[in-house]
Design a protein around this motif. Structure first.
Motif: not given
Ligand code: 13P
Ligand code: SF4
Length: 324
Positions: A40, A75, A77, A100-102, A128, A186-189, A214, A279, A281-282
Motif C-alpha cells: 500500500y 504503518v 504496527f 491504522c484505524s483498526l 493490525n 478498516c476505514i479504507v475497506h 477486510e 490508506c 496512514f500508509m
C-alpha cells in the motif's frame, strides 16, 4: 469508535538536486539497512524497497533479516512487530503518525476488559493492533493465515477475535467456527460502494473481482477470489482472466501491473468521489521522508522490554502455526 484522519505534510529539508533513489541505495549500503515495504506504499517507495509484501511476509522478513537497520515503509504496527522480533536492531519508520484505524479502534484497556468478560475464550488477534493489545492476546494472525490458525484450534475451545469484524466474519464463514467478534473495521475497506461495484461488473463482464477480507460481507459476496494482498497478487498472476476489479487499497495495483503488464486492473470505487481507497496512514510515508529517516536515523520505533517480551509470545505462536 472514531478515527482521526492524518494529513500529509511535505518534507522540505532536502536539496532538490539529489537523486533520492541513488541516495537511498547509498544509505542502505552505508548503514547495512534493509527497506521493507507494504504493497500500500507509494509506487516510488515500492520501487526502492528490498522486499515488498503483505503483513505476514513482512514479519517473516523482519524475523530473518541480517541487516543492522530495518527501514519499515508501512504503518506503525508493522514496524512495531519488526522491533518486537528484533530488539537489537534499529527500526526506522518514515512517519511515526502512520497508524491504522483498526489499531485505533481497539484500545488496550477496553480489550483487556473484553477479555475479562470472557475468561474461557482464546484471543486470536489480527496483527493490525498495538503491542499492548498483542501482549494481551494468545495468538496473532494476519489476513493470510487467520483461517489456517483458527482451523488448528480444538473445536471445543471458544475463541474471541479482534479487532476486525469483517476479517472475523470471513474466518467464521471459512471455518464454520463460532467466534466472538470485536466490532472494528478498516476505514479504507469499508468505503467501497456495492452499487458502483455492480455497475463496474456490468461494464467489464469478463473481469474477475478480487477482494481483501477486510471488505464488508456484501462486497465479498461479489468476489471471485478473496485473500491477503500477496494472495491477490499471486491470483492475478496465475489467472487466465485478462482484467480484474480490485477491492483493496489501490497501492497494490503497482505490483499487479508490473507483474502482469498485459492485464488490466481496475480499482474498485469508494462510496464518495474521493481517494478513500488509498490508506491515509500508509500514504503519510513518502520517498522524501524515507530518505530523511535514513539520513537522520529518526524517527525510530522503540518499545519497553517487558511489553516487548509479552507481545513476542503470541507473534511467535503465529509464526509457528503459519503454513509456508
Ligand atoms: P495484508 O495482510 O494483506 O498485508 O493486509 C494488511 C492490511 O493492513 C490490509 O489493510
Ligand atoms: Fe489499517 Fe486499513 Fe490502512 Fe490497512 S488499509 S493499514 S487496515 S487503515
Amino acid at each position: 469508535m472514531t478515527t482521526t484522519l492524518p494529513t500529509r505534510p511535505r518534507a522540505s529539508r532536502i536539496d532538490p538536486r539529489l537523486d533520492l533513489f541513488e541516495e537511498i541505495e547509498r544509505l542502505k549500503r552505508q548503514m547495512n539497512a534493509v527497506v521493507l515495504a507494504h504493497y500500500y506504499q507509494d509506487p516510488d517507495i515500492q520501487d526502492v524497497a528490498d522486499y515488498i509484501g503483505d503483513s505476514l511476509g513482512l514479519a517473516r522478513q523482519a524475523a530473518e533479516t541480517e541487516a543492522d537497520v530495518i527501514v519499515f515503509a508501512g504503518v506503525h504496527f508493522m514496524a512495531e512487530t519488526a522491533k518486537i522480533l528484533n530488539p537489537t536492531k534499529q527500526v526506522l519508520l518514515p512517519d511515526l503518525a502512520a497508524g491504522c484505524s483498526l489499531a485505533d479502534q481497539c484500545p488496550a484497556d477496553r480489550f483487556e476488559a473484553f477479555r475479562q468478560q470472557h475468561p474461557d475464550h482464546l484471543a486470536i488477534t489480527y496483527v493490525n493492533c498495538t503491542a499492548a493489545v498483542k501482549a494481551l492476546s494468545d495468538i496473532i494472525c494476519t489476513s493470510s493465515n487467520a483461517v489456517a490458525i483458527v482451523n488448528q484450534i480444538p473445536r471445543d475451545q471458544p475463541i474471541l477475535f479482534a479487532p476486525d469484524r469483517n476479517l472475523g466474519r470471513y474466518v467464521i464463514a471459512q471455518t464454520g467456527r463460532e467466534m466472538l467478534l470485536w466490532q472494528g473495521a478498516c476505514i479504507v475497506h469499508e468505503t467501497f460502494s456495492e452499487k458502483k461495484l455492480i455497475r463496474l461488473k456490468v461494464e467489464h463482464p469478463g473481469a474477475a473481482v478480487i477482494a481483501h477480507p477486510e471488505c464488508e460481507p456484501n462486497l465479498l459476496n461479489h468476489a471471485d477470489f478473496i485473500g491477503s494482498t500477496t494472495a491477490l497478487l499471486k491470483y492475478a498472476q496465475a489467472s487466465d482472466r485478462q482484467s480484474f476489479i480490485v477491492l483493496t487499497e489501490a497501492g497494490i495495483i503497482h505490483q499487479m501491473q508490473k507483474a502482469c503488464p498485459d492485464k488490466t486492473f481496475i480499482p474498485a470505487p469508494p462510496e464518495a468521489s474521493c481517494a478513500c481507497n488509498e490508506c491515509p496512514f500508509m500514504r503519510l510515508n513518502t520517498l522524501e521522508k524515507l530518505y530523511l529517516c535514513m539520513r537522520d536515523r529518526t524517527p525510530e520505533v522503540d518499545l519497553d522490554e517487558t511489553l516487548r517480551l509479552k507481545a513476542l509470545k503470541p507473534i511467535e505462536r503465529m509464526l509457528a502455526m503459519s503454513p509456508r
